[in-house]
Design an enzyme around this catalytic site. Structure first.
Site, mmCIF file in Angstrom:
data_model
loop_
_atom_site.group_PDB
_atom_site.id
_atom_site.type_symbol
_atom_site.label_atom_id
_atom_site.label_comp_id
_atom_site.label_asym_id
_atom_site.label_seq_id
_atom_site.Cartn_x
_atom_site.Cartn_y
_atom_site.Cartn_z
ATOM 1 N N LYS A 63 3.361 2.643 -15.355
ATOM 2 C CA LYS A 63 2.552 1.461 -15.678
ATOM 3 C C LYS A 63 1.062 1.772 -15.704
ATOM 4 C CE LYS A 63 1.257 -2.731 -13.381
ATOM 5 N NZ LYS A 63 1.588 -3.632 -12.315
ATOM 6 N N PRO A 78 0.806 -1.227 0.000
ATOM 7 C CA PRO A 78 0.000 0.000 0.000
ATOM 8 C C PRO A 78 0.843 1.282 0.000
ATOM 9 C CG PRO A 78 0.005 -0.962 2.185
ATOM 10 C CD PRO A 78 0.754 -1.916 1.276
ATOM 11 N N ASP A 111 6.720 2.124 -11.084
ATOM 12 C CA ASP A 111 5.508 2.662 -11.686
ATOM 13 C C ASP A 111 4.880 3.688 -10.748
ATOM 14 O OD1 ASP A 111 4.051 1.245 -9.775
ATOM 15 O OD2 ASP A 111 3.515 -0.362 -11.151
#
Length: 83
Positions: free
Chosen positions: A62, A17, A40
């Site tokens: 990404k 997270p 990313d």
């Protein structure tokens, strides 16, 4: 003429997270000694702060990239920062 062989290691890790306290000890060690990092948009700034100032860091963005083009884009950035 032979192309020089580069030696090194590649680590793939998830950032969960985004809380650096939730990374494994090994992940933190790897990040603190990394020379090149491709990440990313899901990697938090707090995790990127673990990287040494000398590391080459590239965001491959990404998120929003179609899966068919993701590998091509990652390879482009890998060639760009790690010739």
């Amino acid at each position: 003429m032979q192309t020089p062989t580069m030696k090194g290691r590649v680590y793939l890790m998830g950032a969960g997270p985004g809380d650096p306290d939730l990374l494994t000890n090994q992940a933190v060690r790897v990040l603190r000694t990394a020379e090149v990092v491709l990440h990313d948009d899901s990697v938090s700034p707090e995790i990127l702060e673990l990287l040494p100032a000398s590391a080459q860091v590239r965001n491959v963005h990404k998120l929003g990239v179609e899966a068919a083009h993701l590998t091509e884009k990652i390879n482009f950035f890998a060639d760009f920062c790690c010739p």
